[in-house]
Design a protein around this motif. Structure first.
Motif, mmCIF file in Angstrom:
data_model
loop_
_atom_site.group_PDB
_atom_site.id
_atom_site.type_symbol
_atom_site.label_atom_id
_atom_site.label_comp_id
_atom_site.label_asym_id
_atom_site.label_seq_id
_atom_site.Cartn_x
_atom_site.Cartn_y
_atom_site.Cartn_z
ATOM 1 N N ALA A 53 0.814 -1.219 0.000
ATOM 2 C CA ALA A 53 0.000 0.000 0.000
ATOM 3 C C ALA A 53 0.848 1.270 0.000
ATOM 4 C CB ALA A 53 -0.921 -0.009 1.214
ATOM 5 N N VAL A 54 2.084 1.173 -0.465
ATOM 6 C CA VAL A 54 3.011 2.320 -0.382
ATOM 7 C C VAL A 54 2.510 3.540 -1.153
ATOM 8 C CG1 VAL A 54 4.463 1.514 -2.288
ATOM 9 C CG2 VAL A 54 5.462 2.948 -0.523
ATOM 10 N N ILE A 55 1.734 3.328 -2.202
ATOM 11 C CA ILE A 55 1.222 4.505 -2.915
ATOM 12 C C ILE A 55 -0.272 4.720 -2.646
ATOM 13 C CG2 ILE A 55 2.997 4.700 -4.693
ATOM 14 C CD1 ILE A 55 1.066 3.214 -6.593
ATOM 15 N N ALA A 56 -0.674 4.413 -1.413
ATOM 16 C CA ALA A 56 -2.072 4.654 -1.023
ATOM 17 C C ALA A 56 -2.462 6.117 -1.251
ATOM 18 C CB ALA A 56 -2.271 4.270 0.439
ATOM 19 N N TYR A 57 -1.464 7.037 -1.156
ATOM 20 C CA TYR A 57 -1.763 8.467 -1.348
ATOM 21 C C TYR A 57 -2.202 8.789 -2.771
ATOM 22 C CZ TYR A 57 3.174 7.925 -2.506
ATOM 23 O OH TYR A 57 4.356 7.462 -3.014
ATOM 24 N N ASP A 58 -1.945 7.888 -3.705
ATOM 25 C CA ASP A 58 -2.447 8.090 -5.066
ATOM 26 C C ASP A 58 -3.922 7.730 -5.183
ATOM 27 O OD1 ASP A 58 -0.131 9.041 -6.087
ATOM 28 O OD2 ASP A 58 0.465 7.203 -7.124
ATOM 29 N N TYR A 59 -4.427 7.018 -4.206
ATOM 30 C CA TYR A 59 -5.812 6.536 -4.287
ATOM 31 C C TYR A 59 -6.759 7.320 -3.395
ATOM 32 C CZ TYR A 59 -3.160 2.745 -6.374
ATOM 33 O OH TYR A 59 -2.292 2.029 -7.153
ATOM 34 N N TRP A 60 -6.275 7.779 -2.230
ATOM 35 C CA TRP A 60 -7.140 8.567 -1.348
ATOM 36 C C TRP A 60 -7.085 10.014 -1.774
ATOM 37 C CZ3 TRP A 60 -4.389 5.671 3.044
ATOM 38 C CH2 TRP A 60 -5.150 4.561 3.438
ATOM 39 N N ASP A 61 -8.263 10.624 -1.768
ATOM 40 C CA ASP A 61 -8.316 12.038 -2.145
ATOM 41 C C ASP A 61 -8.412 12.915 -0.897
ATOM 42 O OD1 ASP A 61 -8.296 14.223 -3.715
ATOM 43 O OD2 ASP A 61 -10.179 13.819 -4.750
ATOM 44 N N PHE A 62 -7.449 12.746 -0.001
ATOM 45 C CA PHE A 62 -7.300 13.665 1.131
ATOM 46 C C PHE A 62 -5.812 13.737 1.457
ATOM 47 C CE2 PHE A 62 -9.323 9.658 2.842
ATOM 48 C CZ PHE A 62 -8.187 9.053 3.342
ATOM 49 N N ASP A 63 -5.453 14.547 2.439
ATOM 50 C CA ASP A 63 -4.026 14.759 2.708
ATOM 51 C C ASP A 63 -3.353 13.485 3.211
ATOM 52 O OD1 ASP A 63 -4.064 17.350 1.924
ATOM 53 O OD2 ASP A 63 -4.500 18.141 3.926
ATOM 54 N N CYS A 64 -2.174 13.210 2.658
ATOM 55 C CA CYS A 64 -1.432 12.013 3.059
ATOM 56 C C CYS A 64 0.047 12.364 3.204
ATOM 57 C CB CYS A 64 -1.536 10.908 2.009
ATOM 58 S SG CYS A 64 -3.181 10.260 1.755
ATOM 59 N N SER A 65 0.716 11.583 4.019
ATOM 60 C CA SER A 65 2.164 11.683 4.116
ATOM 61 C C SER A 65 2.722 10.271 3.958
ATOM 62 C CB SER A 65 2.541 12.263 5.481
ATOM 63 O OG SER A 65 3.936 12.225 5.642
ATOM 64 N N GLU A 66 3.982 10.191 3.637
ATOM 65 C CA GLU A 66 4.623 8.874 3.548
ATOM 66 C C GLU A 66 5.622 8.773 4.705
ATOM 67 O OE1 GLU A 66 4.257 6.094 1.115
ATOM 68 O OE2 GLU A 66 5.275 5.418 2.919
ATOM 69 N N ALA A 67 5.875 7.557 5.152
ATOM 70 C CA ALA A 67 6.843 7.376 6.237
ATOM 71 C C ALA A 67 7.879 6.351 5.809
ATOM 72 C CB ALA A 67 6.130 6.902 7.496
ATOM 73 N N ALA A 68 9.031 6.396 6.463
ATOM 74 C CA ALA A 68 10.025 5.347 6.233
ATOM 75 C C ALA A 68 9.455 4.031 6.741
ATOM 76 C CB ALA A 68 11.313 5.688 6.977
#
Lengths: 242, 67
Positions: A53-68
């Motif tokens: 799910a590393v690119i979950a931010y491409d699918y959700w249309d709200f603010d996202c951050s990525e973590a190590a």
């Protein structure tokens, strides 16, 4: 004629990279539906994991951050402390939350951070090729345990939810499943409750979802759901743990 | 009569909707979609009750339900 079911506003109408029958698509949708129904879309900040799910931010249309890898709860702690008015949640798999990130998970839970955690347990490492995860069942075949997980050599399945339930900082833990329509309805209720706990300031909430991985279980999507119901849910019993 | 619309090019052919439909109204289509898989289609003329179980089970949000 009214449209009674469609994809939620918080989920982008794009094809995902997940395999056919993967539980991540279901989990993404249920979280997006819960965010829409609670009216949190402008307030929520997600922290995406490393894993399938590393690119979950491409699918959700709200603010996202990525973590190590494994550090989603550490990043979420920082975000929540700087922006307490936001609703912060992490979305982590078993490799992220229960293997490389066990340390961050336990300490964030022990600090009683007012965060919401969605833990996707599919009993294998999906992104890297189906290797054994800490949550792999005994006798389950994976690419690194071709003869099945043996307790003598690889230990026992790690029950992270039960472990975290011992900590006084943890306020709500429930294990749910994505194995049937009925279970999916229960999962959505648990997701909403975990968000409500954060809104009301109750504290650390975690929802563990037993999720199908047909590709690395070597089963069809329909057989994977049966495997969750008949085998996985016996090792990881469903219900409210705390 | 309730009905569903399937986004055939998003469908990955996992067939979870086929097993979810209590009326057996979803079937595999003959051809391939843009992804190169055989998508599902709604059986025309069936008695759909609009229960939305197919949409609930679809991991890829391919199904819209109208009632």
């Amino acid at each position: 004629m009214d449209r009674i079911y469609s994809h939620p506003q918080s989920l982008r109408d794009v094809p995902t990279h997940y395999c056919p029958g993967c539980g991540h698509g279901l989990a993404h949708r249920l979280i997006a539906e819960a965010v829409d129904e609670l009216g949190l879309r402008e307030q929520v900040i997600a922290v995406a994991p490393v894993g399938c799910a590393v690119i979950a931010y491409d699918y959700w249309d709200f603010d996202c951050s990525e973590a190590a890898h494994g550090r989603a709860l550490a990043v979420a702690t920082g975000i929540k402390r700087v922006r307490p008015q936001n609703i912060v949640f992490t979305y982590q798999g078993d490799g992220d939350l229960a293997a490389i990130g066990t340390n961050e998970t336990i300490h964030a839970a022990n600090r009683g951070e007012n965060l919401t955690v969605f833990f996707i347990n599919n009993a294998v490492y999906g992104m890297t090729g189906g290797q054994m995860a800490p949550t792999t069942l005994l006798n389950q075949k994976t690419s690194t345990t071709p003869e099945g997980r043996n307790a003598q050599f690889q230990g026992y399945p790690l029950k992270i939810s039960e472990m975290l339930a011992l900590l006084p900082g943890v306020k709500y833990i429930e294990r749910v499943s994505l194995g049937s329509a009925q279970d999916i309805t229960k999962t959505k209720k648990a997701i909403k409750k975990a968000f409500m706990n954060q809104i009301e300031g109750i504290g650390f909430s975690l929802v563990e979802m037993l999720s199908p991985c047909p590709t690395y279980w070597g089963l069809s999507p329909c057989e994977s759901l049966d495997w969750i119901k008949n085998i996985m849910a016996k090792e990881f019993p469903l219900g409210v743990i705390k | 009569m309730p009905r569903i619309i399937i986004n055939k090019d998003k469908c990955k052919g996992c067939l979870l909707c086929v097993s979810a439909c209590p009326q057996g109204l979803i079937m595999i289509e003959g051809g391939f979609n843009l992804r190169g898989v055989k998508p599902v289609k709604f059986k025309p003329g069936g008695k759909c009750s609009g229960c939305a179980l197919c949409a609930l089970m679809c991991p890829d949000c391919c199904i819209e339900v109208y009632k």
